[in-house]
Design a protein around this motif. Sequence first.
Motif, PDB file in Angstrom:
ATOM      1  N   UNK A  93       0.510  -0.898  -0.207  1.00 60.55           N
ATOM      2  CA  UNK A  93      -0.153  -0.311  -0.119  1.00 60.55           C
ATOM      3  C   UNK A  93       0.670   1.365   0.246  1.00 60.55           C
ATOM      4  N   UNK A  94       1.978   0.896   1.133  1.00 62.18           N
ATOM      5  CA  UNK A  94       2.768   2.715   0.855  1.00 62.18           C
ATOM      6  C   UNK A  94       3.144   2.613  -0.669  1.00 62.18           C
ATOM      7  N   UNK A  95       3.619   1.490  -1.665  1.00 65.35           N
ATOM      8  CA  UNK A  95       4.301   1.818  -2.417  1.00 65.35           C
ATOM      9  C   UNK A  95       3.489   2.252  -3.141  1.00 65.35           C
ATOM     10  N   UNK A  96       2.506   1.782  -3.706  1.00 62.20           N
ATOM     11  CA  UNK A  96       0.946   2.561  -4.383  1.00 62.20           C
ATOM     12  C   UNK A  96       1.472   3.813  -3.556  1.00 62.20           C
ATOM     13  N   UNK A  97       0.914   4.748  -2.541  1.00 62.76           N
ATOM     14  CA  UNK A  97       0.890   5.722  -2.648  1.00 62.76           C
ATOM     15  C   UNK A  97       2.415   6.492  -2.688  1.00 62.76           C
ATOM     16  N   UNK A  98       3.320   6.720  -2.623  1.00 63.17           N
ATOM     17  CA  UNK A  98       4.684   6.719  -3.172  1.00 63.17           C
ATOM     18  C   UNK A  98       4.660   7.021  -4.453  1.00 63.17           C
ATOM     19  N   UNK A  99       4.350   5.695  -5.255  1.00 61.79           N
ATOM     20  CA  UNK A  99       4.415   6.046  -6.547  1.00 61.79           C
ATOM     21  C   UNK A  99       3.668   7.030  -7.261  1.00 61.79           C
ATOM     22  N   UNK A 100       2.058   7.080  -7.144  1.00 60.58           N
ATOM     23  CA  UNK A 100       1.701   8.308  -7.184  1.00 60.58           C
ATOM     24  C   UNK A 100       2.114   8.865  -6.903  1.00 60.58           C
ATOM     25  N   UNK A 101       2.268   9.309  -5.204  1.00 57.11           N
ATOM     26  CA  UNK A 101       2.791  10.519  -5.097  1.00 57.11           C
ATOM     27  C   UNK A 101       4.268  11.819  -6.266  1.00 57.11           C
ATOM     28  N   UNK A 102       4.873  10.470  -6.943  1.00 58.62           N
ATOM     29  CA  UNK A 102       5.745  10.327  -7.901  1.00 58.62           C
ATOM     30  C   UNK A 102       5.200  11.091  -9.632  1.00 58.62           C
ATOM     31  N   UNK A 103       4.144  10.178  -9.166  1.00 58.89           N
ATOM     32  CA  UNK A 103       3.705  10.497 -10.695  1.00 58.89           C
ATOM     33  C   UNK A 103       2.919  11.790 -10.503  1.00 58.89           C
ATOM     34  N   UNK A 104       2.444  11.925  -9.620  1.00 63.92           N
ATOM     35  CA  UNK A 104       1.931  12.930  -9.628  1.00 63.92           C
ATOM     36  C   UNK A 104       2.635  14.439  -9.498  1.00 63.92           C
ATOM     37  N   UNK A 105       3.741  14.551  -8.865  1.00 68.04           N
ATOM     38  CA  UNK A 105       5.183  15.555  -9.323  1.00 68.04           C
ATOM     39  C   UNK A 105       4.899  15.786 -10.049  1.00 68.04           C
ATOM     40  N   UNK A 106       5.986  14.179 -11.142  1.00 73.33           N
ATOM     41  CA  UNK A 106       6.766  14.697 -12.359  1.00 73.33           C
ATOM     42  C   UNK A 106       5.402  15.007 -13.679  1.00 73.33           C
ATOM     43  N   UNK A 107       4.195  15.183 -13.175  1.00 73.86           N
ATOM     44  CA  UNK A 107       2.652  16.129 -14.313  1.00 73.86           C
ATOM     45  C   UNK A 107       2.102  17.701 -13.522  1.00 73.86           C
TER      46      UNK A 107
END
Length: 65
Positions: A1-15
């Motif tokens: 779960x933590x990994x998905x949240x971290x990935x989502x945050x990174x993706x959001x920052x890239x966008x």
Amino acid sequence: MLRKIFSLIILTLIILTTFTKNYTKKLDEQIFITKENINYLNSVKELVQLEHDYLSSPEKLIEYG
């Protein structure tokens, strides 16, 4: 779960970074165009001022020259 949240945050920052870069690029282009227009208008103003000085009085032209 933590990994998905971290990935989502990174993706959001890239966008968000992509949108910010595109916006600043457009602003830079507008600033460049505006500066070029100002330079052009200043040169036209100088020519019109010189013509006005010459047509108003040839003696004034000697003073300005």
